[in-house]
Design a protein around this motif. Sequence first.
Motif, PDB file in Angstrom:
ATOM      1  N   GLY A 119       0.809  -1.206   0.000  1.00 26.48           N
ATOM      2  CA  GLY A 119       0.000   0.000   0.000  1.00 26.48           C
ATOM      3  C   GLY A 119       0.848   1.263   0.000  1.00 26.48           C
ATOM      4  O   GLY A 119       1.893   1.330   0.650  1.00 26.48           O
ATOM      5  N   LEU A 120       0.395   2.279  -0.743  1.00 31.02           N
ATOM      6  CA  LEU A 120       1.140   3.538  -0.796  1.00 31.02           C
ATOM      7  C   LEU A 120       1.187   4.226   0.562  1.00 31.02           C
ATOM      8  O   LEU A 120       2.135   4.947   0.863  1.00 31.02           O
ATOM      9  CB  LEU A 120       0.506   4.467  -1.831  1.00 31.02           C
ATOM     10  N   ALA A 121       0.156   4.011   1.360  1.00 36.23           N
ATOM     11  CA  ALA A 121       0.165   4.603   2.698  1.00 36.23           C
ATOM     12  C   ALA A 121       1.294   4.033   3.548  1.00 36.23           C
ATOM     13  O   ALA A 121       1.762   4.679   4.489  1.00 36.23           O
ATOM     14  CB  ALA A 121      -1.178   4.358   3.387  1.00 36.23           C
ATOM     15  N   ARG A 122       1.720   2.811   3.228  1.00 36.83           N
ATOM     16  CA  ARG A 122       2.846   2.200   3.951  1.00 36.83           C
ATOM     17  C   ARG A 122       4.191   2.591   3.348  1.00 36.83           C
ATOM     18  O   ARG A 122       5.158   2.816   4.066  1.00 36.83           O
ATOM     19  CB  ARG A 122       2.700   0.668   3.920  1.00 36.83           C
ATOM     20  N   SER A 123       4.257   2.636   2.018  1.00 32.85           N
ATOM     21  CA  SER A 123       5.550   2.864   1.380  1.00 32.85           C
ATOM     22  C   SER A 123       5.966   4.329   1.367  1.00 32.85           C
ATOM     23  O   SER A 123       7.162   4.638   1.457  1.00 32.85           O
ATOM     24  CB  SER A 123       5.537   2.327  -0.055  1.00 32.85           C
ATOM     25  N   ALA A 124       5.005   5.255   1.266  1.00 31.39           N
ATOM     26  CA  ALA A 124       5.356   6.682   1.139  1.00 31.39           C
ATOM     27  C   ALA A 124       6.199   7.192   2.302  1.00 31.39           C
ATOM     28  O   ALA A 124       7.201   7.884   2.080  1.00 31.39           O
ATOM     29  CB  ALA A 124       4.087   7.516   0.978  1.00 31.39           C
ATOM     30  N   PRO A 125       5.833   6.883   3.565  1.00 28.65           N
ATOM     31  CA  PRO A 125       6.690   7.365   4.665  1.00 28.65           C
ATOM     32  C   PRO A 125       8.110   6.829   4.594  1.00 28.65           C
ATOM     33  O   PRO A 125       9.065   7.547   4.860  1.00 28.65           O
ATOM     34  CB  PRO A 125       5.960   6.867   5.922  1.00 28.65           C
ATOM     35  N   THR A 126       8.258   5.558   4.221  1.00 29.30           N
ATOM     36  CA  THR A 126       9.607   4.981   4.173  1.00 29.30           C
ATOM     37  C   THR A 126      10.454   5.623   3.074  1.00 29.30           C
ATOM     38  O   THR A 126      11.658   5.818   3.240  1.00 29.30           O
ATOM     39  CB  THR A 126       9.532   3.462   3.934  1.00 29.30           C
ATOM     40  N   LEU A 127       9.825   5.980   1.952  1.00 28.91           N
ATOM     41  CA  LEU A 127      10.555   6.595   0.857  1.00 28.91           C
ATOM     42  C   LEU A 127      11.038   7.987   1.241  1.00 28.91           C
ATOM     43  O   LEU A 127      12.129   8.408   0.855  1.00 28.91           O
ATOM     44  CB  LEU A 127       9.666   6.656  -0.385  1.00 28.91           C
ATOM     45  N   ALA A 128      10.220   8.709   2.007  1.00 20.31           N
ATOM     46  CA  ALA A 128      10.646  10.030   2.468  1.00 20.31           C
ATOM     47  C   ALA A 128      11.803   9.909   3.455  1.00 20.31           C
ATOM     48  O   ALA A 128      12.752  10.702   3.419  1.00 20.31           O
ATOM     49  CB  ALA A 128       9.464  10.752   3.118  1.00 20.31           C
ATOM     50  N   VAL A 129      11.739   8.914   4.341  1.00 22.96           N
ATOM     51  CA  VAL A 129      12.827   8.717   5.299  1.00 22.96           C
ATOM     52  C   VAL A 129      14.109   8.332   4.570  1.00 22.96           C
ATOM     53  O   VAL A 129      15.208   8.747   4.960  1.00 22.96           O
ATOM     54  CB  VAL A 129      12.432   7.641   6.336  1.00 22.96           C
ATOM     55  N   GLU A 130      13.982   7.541   3.509  1.00 25.28           N
ATOM     56  CA  GLU A 130      15.164   7.184   2.722  1.00 25.28           C
ATOM     57  C   GLU A 130      15.887   8.424   2.221  1.00 25.28           C
ATOM     58  O   GLU A 130      17.115   8.535   2.319  1.00 25.28           O
ATOM     59  CB  GLU A 130      14.745   6.326   1.520  1.00 25.28           C
ATOM     60  N   GLN A 131      15.140   9.383   1.685  1.00 24.83           N
ATOM     61  CA  GLN A 131      15.760  10.603   1.169  1.00 24.83           C
ATOM     62  C   GLN A 131      16.440  11.387   2.285  1.00 24.83           C
ATOM     63  O   GLN A 131      17.536  11.922   2.098  1.00 24.83           O
ATOM     64  CB  GLN A 131      14.705  11.463   0.477  1.00 24.83           C
ATOM     65  N   ALA A 132      15.773  11.453   3.436  1.00 25.74           N
ATOM     66  CA  ALA A 132      16.354  12.190   4.565  1.00 25.74           C
ATOM     67  C   ALA A 132      17.630  11.510   5.062  1.00 25.74           C
ATOM     68  O   ALA A 132      18.623  12.180   5.368  1.00 25.74           O
ATOM     69  CB  ALA A 132      15.328  12.300   5.692  1.00 25.74           C
ATOM     70  N   LEU A 133      17.615  10.170   5.139  1.00 22.48           N
ATOM     71  CA  LEU A 133      18.803   9.442   5.590  1.00 22.48           C
ATOM     72  C   LEU A 133      19.973   9.639   4.634  1.00 22.48           C
ATOM     73  O   LEU A 133      21.113   9.861   5.055  1.00 22.48           O
ATOM     74  CB  LEU A 133      18.482   7.947   5.724  1.00 22.48           C
ATOM     75  N   ASP A 134      19.694   9.566   3.339  1.00 22.04           N
ATOM     76  CA  ASP A 134      20.772   9.718   2.354  1.00 22.04           C
ATOM     77  C   ASP A 134      21.328  11.138   2.373  1.00 22.04           C
ATOM     78  O   ASP A 134      22.546  11.339   2.304  1.00 22.04           O
ATOM     79  CB  ASP A 134      20.263   9.362   0.962  1.00 22.04           C
ATOM     80  N   ALA A 135      20.446  12.128   2.457  1.00 20.89           N
ATOM     81  CA  ALA A 135      20.920  13.512   2.527  1.00 20.89           C
ATOM     82  C   ALA A 135      21.753  13.728   3.788  1.00 20.89           C
ATOM     83  O   ALA A 135      22.819  14.361   3.739  1.00 20.89           O
ATOM     84  CB  ALA A 135      19.741  14.479   2.493  1.00 20.89           C
ATOM     85  N   GLY A 136      21.298  13.187   4.910  1.00 20.37           N
ATOM     86  CA  GLY A 136      22.052  13.323   6.151  1.00 20.37           C
ATOM     87  C   GLY A 136      23.408  12.646   6.077  1.00 20.37           C
ATOM     88  O   GLY A 136      24.412  13.184   6.557  1.00 20.37           O
ATOM     89  N   ALA A 137      23.453  11.465   5.457  1.00 19.39           N
ATOM     90  CA  ALA A 137      24.725  10.755   5.323  1.00 19.39           C
ATOM     91  C   ALA A 137      25.705  11.530   4.461  1.00 19.39           C
ATOM     92  O   ALA A 137      26.899  11.612   4.767  1.00 19.39           O
ATOM     93  CB  ALA A 137      24.479   9.363   4.735  1.00 19.39           C
ATOM     94  N   LEU A 138      25.212  12.120   3.370  1.00 20.50           N
ATOM     95  CA  LEU A 138      26.090  12.880   2.482  1.00 20.50           C
ATOM     96  C   LEU A 138      26.600  14.152   3.148  1.00 20.50           C
ATOM     97  O   LEU A 138      27.760  14.539   2.966  1.00 20.50           O
ATOM     98  CB  LEU A 138      25.343  13.216   1.188  1.00 20.50           C
ATOM     99  N   ILE A 139      25.745  14.812   3.914  1.00 20.22           N
ATOM    100  CA  ILE A 139      26.180  15.997   4.656  1.00 20.22           C
ATOM    101  C   ILE A 139      27.253  15.617   5.668  1.00 20.22           C
ATOM    102  O   ILE A 139      28.260  16.314   5.840  1.00 20.22           O
ATOM    103  CB  ILE A 139      24.977  16.668   5.344  1.00 20.22           C
ATOM    104  N   PHE A 140      27.047  14.481   6.337  1.00 23.19           N
ATOM    105  CA  PHE A 140      28.038  14.004   7.309  1.00 23.19           C
ATOM    106  C   PHE A 140      29.362  13.694   6.618  1.00 23.19           C
ATOM    107  O   PHE A 140      30.431  14.055   7.111  1.00 23.19           O
ATOM    108  CB  PHE A 140      27.504  12.761   8.019  1.00 23.19           C
ATOM    109  N   MET A 141      29.311  13.011   5.475  1.00 23.46           N
ATOM    110  CA  MET A 141      30.527  12.678   4.747  1.00 23.46           C
ATOM    111  C   MET A 141      31.291  13.932   4.336  1.00 23.46           C
ATOM    112  O   MET A 141      32.509  14.031   4.526  1.00 23.46           O
ATOM    113  CB  MET A 141      30.170  11.855   3.507  1.00 23.46           C
ATOM    114  N   ALA A 142      30.557  14.903   3.779  1.00 25.20           N
ATOM    115  CA  ALA A 142      31.217  16.128   3.336  1.00 25.20           C
ATOM    116  C   ALA A 142      31.788  16.899   4.515  1.00 25.20           C
ATOM    117  O   ALA A 142      32.909  17.426   4.452  1.00 25.20           O
ATOM    118  CB  ALA A 142      30.227  16.999   2.565  1.00 25.20           C
TER     119      ALA A 142
END
Length: 313
Positions: A119-142
């Motif tokens: 269900g999209l109601a289940r997947s949408a929150p996880t996809l948003a968290v994925e973007q936040a985690l990746d952005a946070g990881a890249l900021i940390f790396m830089a």
Amino acid sequence: MRLPVRPTPLQSARHAVWLVAGIALLALVVLWAGQFGSTFTILREARPAALLLSLLPATLAPVVHAWRWQRMLQALDQSLPLRAAVRATVAATLANYILPGYAWAPVKGLVARQAYGVGLARSAPTLAVEQALDAGALIFMAGLGYLLVPDLASEAQFQRPEAALWLGLLVGAALITLAAVRGSRRLDSHLEALRSSGRRLLGARALYPWLGLLTLARWASDLACFWLVAAALGMRLDPARLLLLAGLPALAGLVTPIPGGLGVREGGALAIGGLLGLPAGPLAGAALLHRGVLVAGLPLALLASSIALRSRP
């Protein structure tokens, strides 16, 4: 939550414009950095053994990416086999080279819904968290890379005009992106998805170590891939320069609406490398090869997951 299947003519035109812009930036990397001939000479002289080794982390990265997503879905009581998660992740990553901005995320949710009943109601929150985690990881790396080079500002080779050119292009792309998304409903819905994600997943504390470890594994794979590609071209990057070269350009590619960050990541690597005094020709070759190896790792990830998980549900 409904996802558009057929874009309007105006949306298709915008997609085409951003795609052409990315291809133009990529061509500019090739034409400028090596004066066209030397870049391809450097690519032809790459060491095959190191390039073959770079396929290993390139194959691992999408599998780890899919595994992280699967764990988040499990925390929301939505089961999805890892092999299916890999397929949806690879499909969304390939779509990222066609669709601008964050459109790959709805594609991933749409594939999961239509093919596997998630269900999209289940997947949408996880996809948003994925973007936040990746952005946070890249900021940390830089940030870590900058801390490891405390004299970066004084050592930066600002006398090289091409570095200023690429930085100007990156800043311009960021400003255009901010202007395009300011007040946008898409941005509002994206932020709302992030808030919803936090509320839904905040209570799953047992998930936190998994998210941290798998995010680390994903971007460590990307770092290893870049390092091996650079080594194939005769470049030896220390940890600080590797973090800066892989972190900042990837972050720029993540926030710009150009599909797949085409040209943005490569131009960013040249800009950072120019400030660090690295040779433009080999660096351009490394950035281009890195892109190619990452794309080649996608079908390999599908094949590896199908073979390894054949006996599992």
